[in-house]
Scaffold this active site. Sequence first.
Site, PDB file in Angstrom:
ATOM      1  N   GLY A   1     134.745  69.999  78.081  1.00  0.00           N
ATOM      2  CA  GLY A   1     134.541  68.681  77.485  1.00  0.00           C
ATOM      3  C   GLY A   1     134.944  67.555  78.423  1.00  0.00           C
ATOM      4  O   GLY A   1     134.298  66.505  78.470  1.00  0.00           O
ATOM      5  N   THR A   2     136.010  67.760  79.191  1.00  0.00           N
ATOM      6  CA  THR A   2     136.484  66.716  80.104  1.00  0.00           C
ATOM      7  C   THR A   2     135.402  66.363  81.115  1.00  0.00           C
ATOM      8  O   THR A   2     135.085  65.189  81.332  1.00  0.00           O
ATOM      9  CB  THR A   2     137.763  67.202  80.832  1.00  0.00           C
TER      10      THR A   2
ATOM     11  N   ASN B   1     140.595  64.100  67.586  1.00  0.00           N
ATOM     12  CA  ASN B   1     141.288  65.361  67.826  1.00  0.00           C
ATOM     13  C   ASN B   1     142.673  65.417  67.207  1.00  0.00           C
ATOM     14  O   ASN B   1     143.226  66.491  67.047  1.00  0.00           O
ATOM     15  CB  ASN B   1     141.371  65.655  69.332  1.00  0.00           C
TER      16      ASN B   1
ATOM     17  N   GLN C   1     135.424  68.002  68.932  1.00  0.00           N
ATOM     18  CA  GLN C   1     136.159  68.476  67.748  1.00  0.00           C
ATOM     19  C   GLN C   1     135.247  68.769  66.563  1.00  0.00           C
ATOM     20  O   GLN C   1     135.642  69.480  65.639  1.00  0.00           O
ATOM     21  CB  GLN C   1     137.198  67.433  67.323  1.00  0.00           C
TER      22      GLN C   1
ATOM     23  N   SER D   1     132.498  71.437  73.800  1.00  0.00           N
ATOM     24  CA  SER D   1     133.384  72.348  74.531  1.00  0.00           C
ATOM     25  C   SER D   1     133.461  73.649  73.737  1.00  0.00           C
ATOM     26  O   SER D   1     133.719  73.628  72.532  1.00  0.00           O
ATOM     27  CB  SER D   1     134.766  71.704  74.673  1.00  0.00           C
TER      28      SER D   1
ATOM     29  N   HIS E   1     135.528  76.214  73.591  1.00  0.00           N
ATOM     30  CA  HIS E   1     136.745  76.815  73.015  1.00  0.00           C
ATOM     31  C   HIS E   1     137.092  76.234  71.650  1.00  0.00           C
ATOM     32  O   HIS E   1     137.893  76.807  70.921  1.00  0.00           O
ATOM     33  CB  HIS E   1     137.922  76.760  73.991  1.00  0.00           C
TER      34      HIS E   1
ATOM     35  N   THR F   1     127.314  77.067  91.169  1.00  0.00           N
ATOM     36  CA  THR F   1     127.021  78.369  90.567  1.00  0.00           C
ATOM     37  C   THR F   1     127.456  78.380  89.105  1.00  0.00           C
ATOM     38  O   THR F   1     128.573  77.964  88.790  1.00  0.00           O
ATOM     39  CB  THR F   1     127.737  79.493  91.349  1.00  0.00           C
TER      40      THR F   1
ATOM     41  N   CYS G   1     146.867  67.115  75.036  1.00  0.00           N
ATOM     42  CA  CYS G   1     146.735  66.302  76.243  1.00  0.00           C
ATOM     43  C   CYS G   1     147.721  65.146  76.244  1.00  0.00           C
ATOM     44  O   CYS G   1     148.238  64.763  77.270  1.00  0.00           O
ATOM     45  CB  CYS G   1     145.311  65.795  76.354  1.00  0.00           C
TER      46      CYS G   1
HETATM   47  N1  PLP Z   1     137.344  65.590  73.764  1.00  0.00           N
HETATM   48  C1  PLP Z   1     138.099  65.922  72.717  1.00  0.00           C
HETATM   49  C2  PLP Z   1     137.949  65.172  71.429  1.00  0.00           C
HETATM   50  C3  PLP Z   1     139.001  66.990  72.792  1.00  0.00           C
HETATM   51  O1  PLP Z   1     139.760  67.311  71.737  1.00  0.00           O
HETATM   52  C4  PLP Z   1     139.105  67.692  74.018  1.00  0.00           C
HETATM   53  C5  PLP Z   1     140.042  68.808  74.176  1.00  0.00           C
HETATM   54  O2  PLP Z   1     140.791  69.176  73.322  1.00  0.00           O
HETATM   55  C6  PLP Z   1     138.291  67.290  75.095  1.00  0.00           C
HETATM   56  C7  PLP Z   1     137.425  66.233  74.930  1.00  0.00           C
HETATM   57  C8  PLP Z   1     138.370  67.974  76.424  1.00  0.00           C
HETATM   58  O3  PLP Z   1     137.726  69.215  76.393  1.00  0.00           O
HETATM   59  P1  PLP Z   1     138.097  70.338  77.461  1.00  0.00           P
HETATM   60  O4  PLP Z   1     139.471  70.795  77.135  1.00  0.00           O
HETATM   61  O5  PLP Z   1     137.045  71.393  77.263  1.00  0.00           O
HETATM   62  O6  PLP Z   1     138.001  69.717  78.814  1.00  0.00           O
END
Ligand code: PLP
Length: 361
Positions: A50-51, A129, A157, A177, A179, A215, A303
């Site tokens: 996600g980042t 989140n 989320q 994302s 996970h 890759t 985070c």
């Molecule tokens: N955006 C939100 C709302 C999130 O909660 C998170 C991670 O928890 C992210 C972005 C970042 O995703 P990633 O951990 O896959 O980089």
Amino acid sequence: MEPFLRGAFANASTQYTRGRKAREAVEDARVEVGRLIGAAPTEIFFTSGGTEANNLALRGVMEAEPGAGHLVITSLEHASVLRCAAALEEAGHSITRVPPAATGAMEAVQILGANSPRPRLVSVMLANNETGVVQPVSSVGSACAEDGVPLHCDAVQAIGRLPVDVTTLQVDLLTMSAHKLHGPQGIGALYVRDGTLLRPLFGGGAQEGGVRPGTQNVPGIVGFGEAARLARIELETRMAYVDNLRQRLEEGLWRSAADAVVVGSKVPRLPNTSLVCYPNRDGEALAANLDQGGFAVATGAACDGEDGGPSHVLQSMGLAPNIVSGALRFSLGPDNTSEEVDSLVRAVSKLIGKSAWYRRS
Ligand code: PLP
């Protein structure tokens, strides 16, 4: 995923049979991820998570045109949006950060009304989140579409927890994302509506249409595809199940402490998230104690936790410091049981009853 970590391990860009098989698996996953959000497979670009997808969306649109542009975000966004926006600001772009109401939600007019210069991009998360509160992305989407302003949505989320459809939301870019929907860590995707102007973050090969060279993470992508397929099929069952568990949890927690504040309880929220603040208590001490008892409970976003500071989300909602410091975030999933919820309620009640957990300030 397993075959692609063992015998079928191959680079999806190569021509030999194993590579072709890997490529087919990647393309099948792309179809599944697209299907989950109502997108065409050609509009899905796999990233490391996600980042990266958030950075690709923000930088990719803001830097696709020459000169400084204007970006509108909310103050509730994930660090990957907030920090990317701050870096864009340092590079000369102008940013508007829209704060929420005390409920944690906001009105579409607030977001669009705030933008004096015409934005080059608007970015609004679908569900927060920390609180799980859902933002009015589709109303922002229709206003943006009318003005021809691209809209990005961080839906990390919300995916797999709420129905998400890019046409209904009227978004041009959407972050996912794996996970967060029980897929593997380190894999995500950015949806990019056909025709959206986007500059890749990296120069490199032709993987992911050149939008995200490098890759491909074949096992990760395959896992993401399967997680997306299961999330689509089981969405309604999962939502109803975790919503019930959450109700049980919140009722139990309310019984144990009448002053507990459930953030966002009056506005639409994700069904699995519960952010409960215990005024004048020390959330960190409570979470550490629950961890010792085997409960994986957080004080806020993982985070923000690394920064060690109080939650920017709760602060921007205007919650008093003695409430913010007593925050506990509970995340429920389809694998949790009502017995687990009951034993969690008992553990929290026991701790809350002890005056030792009152914050000394
Ligand atoms: N955006 C939100 C709302 C999130 O909660 C998170 C991670 O928890 C992210 C972005 C970042 O995703 P990633 O951990 O896959 O980089």
